[in-house]
Write an enzyme that holds these catalytic residues in place. Structure first.
Site: not given
Ligand SMILES: Nc1ncnc2c1ncn2[C@@H]1O[C@H](COP(=O)(O)OP(=O)(O)OP(=O)(O)O)[C@@H](O)[C@H]1O
Ligand SMILES: [Mg+2]
Length: 288
Positions: A28-31, A181, A25-26, A46
Site C-alpha cells: 500500500e505504501a512506499h517509505l 493495525d 516498499q509495501g 510515505k
Molecule cells: N516516521 C518514521 N520514521 C522512521 N521510519 C519510519 C517512519 N514511518 C515509517 N517508517 C518505516 O517504514 C516502514 C513502513 O511504514 P508504515 O508502517 O507506515 O507503512 P505500511 O505498513 O506500508 O503502511 P500501511 O499499513 O498504512 O499501508 C515502517 O515499518 C518503518 O520501518
Molecule cells: Mg506498517
C-alpha cells in the site's frame, strides 16, 4: 527478473539535493527517508501510489481517506503528547490532479508519485527487528550456557520493554484513538538521546539493547473511538502479533497488559472486554 523501479517522486521531493532513499516498499505504501524544507530536517515520506487495477475514482477516494486519516490522527496525538511522529506536510490529491490532463504540467507528472505524507523521522528500529535479534541472542545463550543469571537479566530487559509498549498503547487509547493495525512492525524503539550504542554497531554476540522510547507509527487504519470493544480488539491484534512473530517474548505479554492497566482510568474495563474478544477469537478459530 526485471528490477522494479518505483514511480517518480512527487515535487518537492524530486528536487532535494540528496535524493530520498527508499527504505520500505509495501503493498500500500512506499517509505522514503528524505529531508523536508531544510537539509537537516530528516523526514519519513510515505507515498501511496495509485493502483492501476482499481477504479480511478474509488482509488482516489481510498487513498485520500487513508492519508487524511493518518495525518489527522498524528496531529491530534502530537497535541496530546502521545509518542508519535509529527506531521510535516501532505498532499492527498497526488498525481490524480494531473491524470486527466496531459502530464506536461511538470514535477513528477503522469502516473507519478501518488498522495504523500511527510512526517518526522524517528531514529531507531522497529520493535519487530529488535525482538528478533533479542530472541536469536537468547536462543544462543540457552544453547551455550543454559539457564541462569544471564537469562534472568534478559527476562528483566524484555519485560521492561513490553511494559513500555503497554504504556504507549494506553496513552493512545486514553487520547481516544484506536490504532487499527498494532503489530511490532508499527512500533519503533527510539534509543535514548544520551546514546545507547545502536544495536547494529554493537559487538557481535553482545546482549542487545532494549532501551529507549516506544514511538507508534502507521496510522493509516486508525480511527477515533473510546469504546471498550475497539480498545480490546486493538490489544487482541497486538497479542496475536506477539503470538505469531515472537514466541519467546509472547510469554511476557502480561507485562504489556500491566503497563496498559496503569496508563489510564478506563483501562480496566477495556482489559475485561479483552477476555470476551479472546473467547470469540478462539471460537472462530475452532470453527475454522
Ligand atoms: N516516521 C518514521 N520514521 C522512521 N521510519 C519510519 C517512519 N514511518 C515509517 N517508517 C518505516 O517504514 C516502514 C513502513 O511504514 P508504515 O508502517 O507506515 O507503512 P505500511 O505498513 O506500508 O503502511 P500501511 O499499513 O498504512 O499501508 C515502517 O515499518 C518503518 O520501518
Ligand atoms: Mg506498517
Amino acid at each position: 527478473m526485471t528490477e522494479y523501479t518505483p514511480p517518480p517522486l512527487p515535487p518537492p521531493f524530486n528536487t532535494t539535493t540528496t535524493p530520498p532513499t527508499l527504505i520500505y516498499q509495501g503493498a500500500e505504501a512506499h517509505l522514503y527517508k528524505t529531508t523536508f524544507l531544510t537539509p537537516t530536517t530528516h523526514a519519513a515520506l510515505k507515498i501511496r501510489p495509485s493502483k492501476p487495477y482499481r477504479h480511478p475514482i474509488l482509488d482516489r477516494r481510498l487513498t485520500r481517506a487513508r492519508i487524511l486519516q493518518e495525518a489527522r490522527c498524528l496531529h491530534k496525538l502530537v497535541k496530546e503528547g502521545v509518542s508519535v511522529p509529527a506531521v510535516l506536510g501532505l498532499d492527498w490529491e497526488g498525481d490524480a490532479r494531473n491524470s486527466n490532463s496531459d502530464s506536461a504540467s511538470g514535477g513528477g507528472g503522469g502516473g507519478g508519485g501518488g498522495s504523500w505524507l511527510a512526517m518526522e523521522w524517528v531514529e531507531g528500529e522497529v520493535v519487530r527487528a529488535v525482538l528478533e535479534r533479542w530472541e536469536r541472542y537468547v536462543k544462543d545463550l540457552q544453547r551455550t550456557t543454559g539457564e541462569g543469571v544471564v537469562m534472568d537479566k534478559e527476562e528483566r530487559k524484555v519485560r521492561a520493554l513490553m511494559k513500555k509498549i503497554g504504556t504507549a498503547v494506553g496513552s493512545l487509547h486514553k487520547a481516544g484513538v484506536i490504532h487499527g493495525d498494532l503489530t511490532t512492525s508499527n512500533l519503533i524503539l527510539r534509543p535514548d538521546s544520551h546514546g545507547q550504542a545502536e544495536s547494529g554497531d554493537a559487538a557481535a554476540g553482545a546482549s542487545p539493547s532494549l532501551e529507549g522510547e516506544i514511538v507508534m507509527i502507521d496510522f493509516g487504519l486508525a480511527s477515533q473511538s473510546s469504546q471498550d470493544e475497539d480498545r480490546a480488539v486493538d490489544l487482541y491484534v497486538l497479542e496475536r502479533a506477539f503470538g505469531s512473530s515472537h514466541p519467546r517474548a509472547e510469554g511476557f505479554f502480561e507485562e504489556v497488559l500491566a503497563g496498559y492497566r496503569e496508563s489510564y482510568k478506563g483501562a480496566g474495563s477495556a482489559l475485561k472486554r479483552l477476555e470476551d474478544v479472546r473467547m470469540r477469537g478462539r471460537k472462530r478459530s475452532m470453527i475454522g
